[in-house]
Design an enzyme around this catalytic site. Structure first.
Site, PDB file in Angstrom:
ATOM      1  N   ARG A  20       0.832  -1.209   0.000  1.00  0.00           N
ATOM      2  CA  ARG A  20       0.000   0.000   0.000  1.00  0.00           C
ATOM      3  C   ARG A  20       0.870   1.265   0.000  1.00  0.00           C
ATOM      4  NH1 ARG A  20      -0.415   4.675   2.698  1.00  0.00           N
ATOM      5  NH2 ARG A  20       0.045   3.567   4.644  1.00  0.00           N
ATOM      6  N   ASP A  21       1.589   1.495   1.085  1.00  0.00           N
ATOM      7  CA  ASP A  21       2.377   2.733   1.190  1.00  0.00           C
ATOM      8  C   ASP A  21       3.506   2.727   0.167  1.00  0.00           C
ATOM      9  OD1 ASP A  21       4.303   4.727   2.196  1.00  0.00           O
ATOM     10  OD2 ASP A  21       3.048   4.793   3.966  1.00  0.00           O
ATOM     11  N   HIS A 212       4.959   4.500  12.475  1.00  0.00           N
ATOM     12  CA  HIS A 212       5.074   4.375  11.011  1.00  0.00           C
ATOM     13  C   HIS A 212       6.131   5.389  10.582  1.00  0.00           C
ATOM     14  CE1 HIS A 212       2.963   3.999   6.967  1.00  0.00           C
ATOM     15  NE2 HIS A 212       3.451   5.224   6.829  1.00  0.00           N
ATOM     16  N   HIS A 214       8.747   6.927   8.040  1.00  0.00           N
ATOM     17  CA  HIS A 214       9.384   7.095   6.729  1.00  0.00           C
ATOM     18  C   HIS A 214      10.861   7.408   6.979  1.00  0.00           C
ATOM     19  CE1 HIS A 214       6.002   6.735   3.893  1.00  0.00           C
ATOM     20  NE2 HIS A 214       5.294   6.953   4.989  1.00  0.00           N
ATOM     21  N   CYS A 245       4.373   9.130   0.022  1.00  0.00           N
ATOM     22  CA  CYS A 245       2.977   9.531  -0.133  1.00  0.00           C
ATOM     23  C   CYS A 245       2.901  10.543  -1.272  1.00  0.00           C
ATOM     24  CB  CYS A 245       2.437  10.147   1.153  1.00  0.00           C
ATOM     25  SG  CYS A 245       0.767  10.786   0.972  1.00  0.00           S
ATOM     26  N   ASN A 254       8.958   4.030   3.602  1.00  0.00           N
ATOM     27  CA  ASN A 254       9.015   3.614   5.001  1.00  0.00           C
ATOM     28  C   ASN A 254      10.353   2.949   5.292  1.00  0.00           C
ATOM     29  OD1 ASN A 254       5.836   3.549   5.022  1.00  0.00           O
ATOM     30  ND2 ASN A 254       6.558   3.264   7.088  1.00  0.00           N
TER      31      ASN A 254
HETATM   32  P1  HMG Z   1     -12.852  14.367  -2.798  1.00  0.00           P
HETATM   33  O1  HMG Z   1     -12.405  14.674  -4.192  1.00  0.00           O
HETATM   34  O2  HMG Z   1     -12.883  15.501  -1.819  1.00  0.00           O
HETATM   35  O3  HMG Z   1     -14.222  13.627  -2.696  1.00  0.00           O
HETATM   36  O4  HMG Z   1     -11.886  13.238  -2.232  1.00  0.00           O
HETATM   37  P2  HMG Z   1     -15.422  13.417  -3.626  1.00  0.00           P
HETATM   38  O5  HMG Z   1     -16.471  12.817  -2.768  1.00  0.00           O
HETATM   39  O6  HMG Z   1     -15.703  14.700  -4.344  1.00  0.00           O
HETATM   40  O7  HMG Z   1     -14.941  12.332  -4.689  1.00  0.00           O
HETATM   41  C1  HMG Z   1     -14.175  12.600  -5.828  1.00  0.00           C
HETATM   42  C2  HMG Z   1     -14.337  11.452  -6.805  1.00  0.00           C
HETATM   43  O8  HMG Z   1     -13.798  10.258  -6.232  1.00  0.00           O
HETATM   44  C3  HMG Z   1     -15.801  11.134  -7.111  1.00  0.00           C
HETATM   45  O9  HMG Z   1     -15.865  10.582  -8.419  1.00  0.00           O
HETATM   46  C4  HMG Z   1     -16.128  10.038  -6.119  1.00  0.00           C
HETATM   47  O10 HMG Z   1     -17.174   9.204  -6.540  1.00  0.00           O
HETATM   48  C5  HMG Z   1     -14.829   9.280  -6.076  1.00  0.00           C
HETATM   49  P3  HMG Z   1     -16.618  11.393  -9.603  1.00  0.00           P
HETATM   50  O11 HMG Z   1     -18.003  11.656  -9.097  1.00  0.00           O
HETATM   51  O12 HMG Z   1     -15.812  12.656  -9.764  1.00  0.00           O
HETATM   52  O13 HMG Z   1     -16.526  10.458 -10.763  1.00  0.00           O
HETATM   53  N1  HMG Z   1     -14.632   8.609  -4.788  1.00  0.00           N
HETATM   54  C6  HMG Z   1     -14.269   7.327  -4.663  1.00  0.00           C
HETATM   55  N2  HMG Z   1     -14.056   6.348  -5.562  1.00  0.00           N
HETATM   56  C7  HMG Z   1     -13.707   5.133  -5.079  1.00  0.00           C
HETATM   57  N3  HMG Z   1     -13.553   4.871  -3.762  1.00  0.00           N
HETATM   58  C8  HMG Z   1     -13.765   5.835  -2.844  1.00  0.00           C
HETATM   59  C9  HMG Z   1     -14.139   7.119  -3.287  1.00  0.00           C
HETATM   60  N4  HMG Z   1     -14.415   8.266  -2.643  1.00  0.00           N
HETATM   61  C10 HMG Z   1     -14.707   9.184  -3.572  1.00  0.00           C
HETATM   62  N5  HMG Z   1     -13.596   5.560  -1.546  1.00  0.00           N
HETATM   63  C11 HMG Z   1     -11.204  11.485  -0.793  1.00  0.00           C
HETATM   64  C12 HMG Z   1     -11.949  12.795  -0.896  1.00  0.00           C
HETATM   65  C13 HMG Z   1     -11.004  11.184   0.682  1.00  0.00           C
HETATM   66  C14 HMG Z   1     -12.001  10.383  -1.457  1.00  0.00           C
HETATM   67  C15 HMG Z   1      -9.825  11.657  -1.482  1.00  0.00           C
HETATM   68  O14 HMG Z   1      -9.192  12.748  -0.921  1.00  0.00           O
HETATM   69  C16 HMG Z   1      -8.948  10.459  -1.365  1.00  0.00           C
HETATM   70  O15 HMG Z   1      -9.225   9.380  -1.887  1.00  0.00           O
HETATM   71  N6  HMG Z   1      -7.796  10.630  -0.669  1.00  0.00           N
HETATM   72  C17 HMG Z   1      -6.858   9.545  -0.441  1.00  0.00           C
HETATM   73  C18 HMG Z   1      -5.450  10.012  -0.671  1.00  0.00           C
HETATM   74  C19 HMG Z   1      -4.506   8.903  -0.320  1.00  0.00           C
HETATM   75  O16 HMG Z   1      -4.796   7.729  -0.468  1.00  0.00           O
HETATM   76  N7  HMG Z   1      -3.301   9.284   0.190  1.00  0.00           N
HETATM   77  C20 HMG Z   1      -2.295   8.335   0.560  1.00  0.00           C
HETATM   78  C21 HMG Z   1      -2.655   7.511   1.754  1.00  0.00           C
HETATM   79  S1  HMG Z   1      -2.405   8.331   3.300  1.00  0.00           S
HETATM   80  C22 HMG Z   1      -0.712   8.135   3.576  1.00  0.00           C
HETATM   81  O17 HMG Z   1       0.007   7.690   2.723  1.00  0.00           O
HETATM   82  C23 HMG Z   1      -0.176   8.443   4.939  1.00  0.00           C
HETATM   83  C24 HMG Z   1       0.080   7.163   5.752  1.00  0.00           C
HETATM   84  O18 HMG Z   1       0.975   6.304   5.087  1.00  0.00           O
HETATM   85  C25 HMG Z   1       0.655   7.538   7.116  1.00  0.00           C
HETATM   86  C26 HMG Z   1       1.856   8.483   7.019  1.00  0.00           C
HETATM   87  O19 HMG Z   1       2.830   8.146   6.333  1.00  0.00           O
HETATM   88  O20 HMG Z   1       1.749   9.539   7.638  1.00  0.00           O
HETATM   89  C27 HMG Z   1      -1.219   6.398   6.009  1.00  0.00           C
HETATM   90 MG    MG Z   2       3.113   6.464   5.059  1.00  0.00          MG
END
Ligand code: HMG
Ligand code: MG
Length: 294
Positions: A20-21, A212, A214, A245, A254
């Site tokens: 995932r990450d 976690h 990095h 990310c 990580n």
């Molecule tokens: P948004 O654009 O504000 O929300 O995103 P929305 O409701 O307007 O949705 C936009 C589009 O995405 C729409 O499609 C939705 O249907 C679709 P359209 O109508 O334009 O065709 N949609 C989805 N599709 C599939 N599955 C879903 C989903 N939700 C909406 N679940 C949202 C808000 C939260 C969805 C967006 O910001 C998002 O997906 N963010 C995730 C970003 C991400 O994954 N980042 C990396 C992970 S976090 C990380 O790495 C940190 C971590 O490792 C810890 C660390 O290191 O600190 C965990």
């Molecule tokens: Mg991370």
């Protein structure tokens, strides 16, 4: 949720987050078959938990748009928990259909990263999770809750430990079963980890957290050692140190799983993870990533 009952034996829980990450930060799409092969090799290493993918918007993270297929095709090993990131109710529906074993929600301790990574303020994102946690618990699934940017934010700069504690408190109030502190940028020093835990320990014992780390600045192992000294017994790592990310520019992967396992073994901790099998998984994914890059 972090193996606390095994602490007396010197057990440290290592969660593999490479699928995932690690992969989310790759711009070239890795095939579903290569992801499945990678995860199956990781399963052979007997990790207690593997973070398989994310049910996030594929518009935000195209690499992980095949999460449902990946879950359908992996061989699940009894004894390993197969988890996934879930950002909202839509993602939760997909996660339930994919039969995840555990749900990982993710919030941030800084407003800049919250907006960039999840399109909402910290409070808006926490509000989205109320129903996600309720659905997970109704399905008897545990919830891991990440807090990103526990030391520094790529947009807002240094993050105060009190800001982290406030988010931890709210996630615990939401019903999170596990708190995972994300050092998203990989720039922390051991003294930062000590300051962070001095504050977080006011509401949660270090033994009940996951860290976690990095590794952008190459201090992740030193930070893990500092955390072990404080009582932390659960860490995330990424095979081959792959990842980062997409919404934290400049952050590297990580801490490398093999390096973490070696450090833990030399310090006398047990993990139950087979280092030889980890090497085979690392070799598989690095070959794929190198071939894609050439
Ligand atoms: P948004 O654009 O504000 O929300 O995103 P929305 O409701 O307007 O949705 C936009 C589009 O995405 C729409 O499609 C939705 O249907 C679709 P359209 O109508 O334009 O065709 N949609 C989805 N599709 C599939 N599955 C879903 C989903 N939700 C909406 N679940 C949202 C808000 C939260 C969805 C967006 O910001 C998002 O997906 N963010 C995730 C970003 C991400 O994954 N980042 C990396 C992970 S976090 C990380 O790495 C940190 C971590 O490792 C810890 C660390 O290191 O600190 C965990
Ligand atoms: Mg991370």
């Amino acid at each position: 949720m972090t193996g606390a009952s095994r602490d007396a034996l010197g057990f440290v829980r290592v969660t593999e987050v490479g699928p995932r990450d690690g992969l989310q930060n790759e711009t070239r799409i890795v095939s579903t078959a290569a992801k499945v092969a990678f995860i199956d090799l990781l399963s052979a290493a007997h990790f207690p938990e593997i973070e398989v993918s994310s049910f996030v918007s594929p518009k935000w993270v195209p690499q992980l748009g095949d999460a449902s297929d990946v879950f359908a095709r992996i061989q699940r090993r009894p004894g390993t928990i197969y988890s996934a990131l879930v950002p909202n109710e839509r993602g939760m529906d997909s996660a339930l259909a994919a039969r995840v074993d555990k749900v990982a929600i993710f919030a941030a301790a800084s407003e800049g990263f919250s907006a960039a990574n999840t399109g909402g303020t910290i409070q808006e994102v926490l509000a989205r999770f109320v129903r996600v946690v309720a659905s997970a618990h109704a399905a008897r699934l545990p919830v891991r809750a990440y807090v990103s940017c526990v030391v520094r934010c790529p947009y807002d700069g240094p993050v105060a430990p009190t800001a982290v504690r406030h988010v931890v408190e709210q996630l615990l109030a939401l019903g999170a079963d596990e708190i995972d502190l994300g050092e998203t940028l990989g720039v922390a020093e051991p003294a930062d980890i000590e300051r962070l835990y001095a504050e977080v320990a006011r509401v949660l014992r270090p033994e009940r957290t996951t860290l976690h780390l990095h590794n952008t600045n190459g201090r992740a192992l030193d930070n893990a050692r500092a955390a072990l000294a404080l009582g932390v017994r659960s860490f995330d790592s990424s095979a081959g140190g792959i990842g980062g990310c997409p919404y934290a520019p400049g952050a590297r992967g990580n801490v490398d799983t093999a390096a973490l396992l070696a450090m833990l073994a030399s310090a006398g901790y047990e993990t139950g993870v087979d280092g030889g099998a980890v090497e085979r998984a690392i070799s598989s994914i690095t070959q794929v990533l190198r071939a894609d890059a050439s």
